[in-house]
Design an enzyme around this catalytic site. Structure first.
Site, PDB file in Angstrom:
ATOM      1  N   GLY A   1      39.973 -30.060   3.015  1.00 40.89           N
ATOM      2  CA  GLY A   1      39.720 -31.336   3.689  1.00 40.89           C
ATOM      3  C   GLY A   1      40.523 -31.478   4.977  1.00 40.89           C
TER       4      GLY A   1
ATOM      5  N   GLU B   1      38.393 -24.099  -0.994  1.00 43.92           N
ATOM      6  CA  GLU B   1      37.864 -24.823  -2.153  1.00 43.92           C
ATOM      7  C   GLU B   1      37.314 -23.888  -3.222  1.00 43.92           C
ATOM      8  OE1 GLU B   1      37.305 -25.641   1.023  1.00 43.92           O
ATOM      9  OE2 GLU B   1      37.430 -27.808   1.285  1.00 43.92           O
TER      10      GLU B   1
ATOM     11  N   GLU C   1      38.511 -29.730   7.529  1.00 40.08           N
ATOM     12  CA  GLU C   1      37.321 -30.567   7.770  1.00 40.08           C
ATOM     13  C   GLU C   1      37.673 -31.799   8.606  1.00 40.08           C
ATOM     14  OE1 GLU C   1      36.527 -30.730   3.476  1.00 40.08           O
ATOM     15  OE2 GLU C   1      34.513 -30.056   3.947  1.00 40.08           O
TER      16      GLU C   1
HETATM   17  C1  HXC Z   1      47.994 -32.029  -3.655  1.00 40.79           C
HETATM   18  C2  HXC Z   1      49.352 -30.486  -2.662  1.00 40.79           C
HETATM   19  C3  HXC Z   1      48.269 -29.937  -1.957  1.00 40.79           C
HETATM   20  C4  HXC Z   1      46.982 -30.535  -2.149  1.00 40.79           C
HETATM   21  C5  HXC Z   1      50.038 -28.840  -1.439  1.00 40.79           C
HETATM   22  N1  HXC Z   1      50.414 -29.773  -2.302  1.00 40.79           N
HETATM   23  N2  HXC Z   1      48.732 -28.917  -1.209  1.00 40.79           N
HETATM   24  N3  HXC Z   1      49.206 -31.515  -3.495  1.00 40.79           N
HETATM   25  N4  HXC Z   1      46.905 -31.557  -3.013  1.00 40.79           N
HETATM   26  N5  HXC Z   1      45.912 -30.111  -1.493  1.00 40.79           N
HETATM   27  C6  HXC Z   1      51.762 -30.030  -2.803  1.00 40.79           C
HETATM   28  C7  HXC Z   1      52.180 -29.010  -3.837  1.00 40.79           C
HETATM   29  O1  HXC Z   1      51.671 -29.341  -5.117  1.00 40.79           O
HETATM   30  C8  HXC Z   1      53.688 -29.128  -3.762  1.00 40.79           C
HETATM   31  O2  HXC Z   1      54.117 -30.287  -4.436  1.00 40.79           O
HETATM   32  C9  HXC Z   1      53.917 -29.383  -2.300  1.00 40.79           C
HETATM   33  O3  HXC Z   1      52.703 -29.860  -1.766  1.00 40.79           O
HETATM   34  C10 HXC Z   1      54.309 -28.127  -1.542  1.00 40.79           C
HETATM   35  O4  HXC Z   1      53.334 -27.148  -1.805  1.00 40.79           O
HETATM   36  P1  HXC Z   1      53.695 -25.646  -2.236  1.00 40.79           P
HETATM   37  O5  HXC Z   1      52.486 -25.056  -2.844  1.00 40.79           O
HETATM   38  O6  HXC Z   1      54.939 -25.623  -3.050  1.00 40.79           O
HETATM   39  O7  HXC Z   1      54.017 -24.997  -0.808  1.00 40.79           O
HETATM   40  P2  HXC Z   1      53.764 -23.503  -0.333  1.00 40.79           P
HETATM   41  O8  HXC Z   1      54.185 -22.520  -1.394  1.00 40.79           O
HETATM   42  O9  HXC Z   1      54.363 -23.391   1.019  1.00 40.79           O
HETATM   43  O10 HXC Z   1      52.179 -23.361  -0.219  1.00 40.79           O
HETATM   44  C11 HXC Z   1      51.495 -24.163   0.735  1.00 40.79           C
HETATM   45  C12 HXC Z   1      49.964 -24.075   0.470  1.00 40.79           C
HETATM   46  C13 HXC Z   1      49.690 -24.452  -1.003  1.00 40.79           C
HETATM   47  C14 HXC Z   1      49.471 -22.679   0.752  1.00 40.79           C
HETATM   48  C15 HXC Z   1      49.306 -25.043   1.455  1.00 40.79           C
HETATM   49  O11 HXC Z   1      50.341 -25.684  -1.294  1.00 40.79           O
HETATM   50  C16 HXC Z   1      48.231 -24.615  -1.299  1.00 40.79           C
HETATM   51  O12 HXC Z   1      47.544 -23.639  -1.486  1.00 40.79           O
HETATM   52  N6  HXC Z   1      47.790 -25.859  -1.378  1.00 40.79           N
HETATM   53  C17 HXC Z   1      46.417 -26.168  -1.734  1.00 40.79           C
HETATM   54  C18 HXC Z   1      45.490 -25.881  -0.585  1.00 40.79           C
HETATM   55  C19 HXC Z   1      44.052 -26.194  -0.942  1.00 40.79           C
HETATM   56  O13 HXC Z   1      43.532 -25.584  -1.905  1.00 40.79           O
HETATM   57  N7  HXC Z   1      43.434 -27.078  -0.223  1.00 40.79           N
HETATM   58  C20 HXC Z   1      42.069 -27.521  -0.525  1.00 40.79           C
HETATM   59  C21 HXC Z   1      42.100 -28.648  -1.447  1.00 40.79           C
HETATM   60  S1  HXC Z   1      40.501 -29.076  -1.974  1.00 40.79           S
HETATM   61  P3  HXC Z   1      54.904 -30.220  -5.845  1.00 40.79           P
HETATM   62  O14 HXC Z   1      55.280 -31.642  -6.108  1.00 40.79           O
HETATM   63  O15 HXC Z   1      53.913 -29.688  -6.815  1.00 40.79           O
HETATM   64  O16 HXC Z   1      56.055 -29.300  -5.599  1.00 40.79           O
HETATM   65  C22 HXC Z   1      39.848 -29.893  -0.713  1.00 40.79           C
HETATM   66  C23 HXC Z   1      38.459 -30.390  -0.996  1.00 40.79           C
HETATM   67  C24 HXC Z   1      37.906 -31.041   0.190  1.00 40.79           C
HETATM   68  O17 HXC Z   1      40.405 -30.122   0.290  1.00 40.79           O
HETATM   69  C25 HXC Z   1      36.700 -31.769  -0.197  1.00 40.79           C
HETATM   70  C26 HXC Z   1      36.294 -32.734   0.861  1.00 40.79           C
HETATM   71  C27 HXC Z   1      37.372 -33.463   1.512  1.00 40.79           C
END
Ligand code: HXC
Length: 291
Positions: A142, A165, A145
């Site tokens: 997102g 995703e 996006e």
């Molecule tokens: C909720 C998130 C998050 C997310 C990171 N965090 N991304 N929380 N939603 N999308 C939180 C983690 O849980 C963690 O909190 C803190 O942020 C730091 O993240 P880390 O993973 O510890 O950091 P790092 O190792 O540096 O990795 C960074 C990262 C990874 C590569 C960005 O966090 C990651 O892969 N995040 C998810 C990315 C993702 O899949 N995005 C798409 C989401 S789905 P805590 O409290 O747990 O330590 C989407 C659907 C869109 O966007 C649909 C339409 C809008």
């Protein structure tokens, strides 16, 4: 009470409590209105609206509350006659790491479909004033996006763009499959959407997703500078130009050119068109009324 923030003169974030943050052109922005974002006016003439996503612990994951606040800030800037362009940014580490996965984890199909989940997310794509995304760090899911809904993307050299995703068992839901494909072409969009792999700022620029790449600490100031340049033109005419370019996304070439011609003709009904051309002939800088 939720933690509230306002930026001090030195640029540091200070806790703030329901006190007016700034007064502008008859409109008052109150820091207490926002929990997840910082909202300011920037530029020499305070004519650039500035929104900074501010959920640092969650890498600016786009929870519902944050997106509602962004919508509210955009409404304020749209209604503020002083503002001619808007810059949206995050932190050096993350523009936004995507929709909030923790918030989505237990949602059911019924809730998503019935509640039209994410319906309000495209708000930024509906704003008439030009919007520039200044992206550092992660712009994922997102977050990518959201950046693509803006009109111009400037990136820091360490920015990473991706649609991961698929790794969560879902697909982009806020225009990722559509806007990314239009920006970078089918092959790269397919690779990003199907593997979840990220691309660097340089790759994103090469592919046409990003306009310019800057050192990390210059992206925001360059975006504001671009915003100031845009804001110095006629707001009315900028809105028409933006509408015409956006129509290229939606219309056939013939329809798009027809719309462009109508808008071009209508600029001749404005004082600013007259002033722009008169200023050129008189060898002076144009002084647009609607700027
Ligand atoms: C909720 C998130 C998050 C997310 C990171 N965090 N991304 N929380 N939603 N999308 C939180 C983690 O849980 C963690 O909190 C803190 O942020 C730091 O993240 P880390 O993973 O510890 O950091 P790092 O190792 O540096 O990795 C960074 C990262 C990874 C590569 C960005 O966090 C990651 O892969 N995040 C998810 C990315 C993702 O899949 N995005 C798409 C989401 S789905 P805590 O409290 O747990 O330590 C989407 C659907 C869109 O966007 C649909 C339409 C809008």
């Amino acid at each position: 009470m939720a933690a509230l923030f306002c930026r001090s003169a030195g640029g540091l974030l200070r806790p703030f409590r329901l006190v007016p943050c700034m007064v502008a052109a008859g409109r008052q922005y109150t820091a207490g209105q926002y929990q997840y974002i910082l909202v300011e006016k920037k530029g020499e003439h305070q004519n650039v609206g500035f929104i900074q996503l501010h959920r640092p612990k969650a890498l600016n994951a786009l929870c519902d509350g944050l997106m509602i606040e962004v919508g509210r800030a955009l409404d304020q800037f749209e209604a503020d006659s002083q503002i001619g362009a808007i810059v949206i940014t995050g932190s050096d580490r993350a523009f936004a790491a995507g929709a909030d996965i923790k918030e989505m984890q237990n949602r059911t199909f019924q809730e998503c479909y019935g509640g039209n989940f994410l319906a309000h997310w495209n708000k930024v794509s509906l704003v008439k004033k030009p919007v520039i995304a200044a992206v550092n760090g992660f712009a994922l899911g997102g977050g990518c996006e959201f950046a693509m809904m803006c009109d111009i993307i400037y990136a820091g050299e360490k920015a990473q763009f991706g649609q991961p995703e698929i790794l969560l068992g879902t697909i982009p839901g806020s225009g990722g499959t559509q806007r990314l494909t239009r920006a970078v072409g089918k092959s790269l969009a397919m690779e990003m959407v199907l593997t979840g792999d990220r691309v660097s700022a340089q790759e994103a620029k090469q592919a046409g997703l990003v306009n310019k790449v800057f050192p990390v600490d210059q992206v925001v100031s360059e975006a504001i500078r671009c915003g100031e340049k845009i804001a110095s033109n006629s707001k009315l005419i900028s809105a028409m130009a933006k509408e015409a370019v956006n129509a290229a996304y939606e219309l056939t070439l013939a329809e798009g050119c027809r719309l462009e011609k109508r808008l071009f003709h209508s600029t001749f009904a404005t004082e600013d068109r007259k002033e722009g051309m008169t200023a050129f002939v008189e060898k002076r800088k144009a002084d647009f009324k609607d700027k």
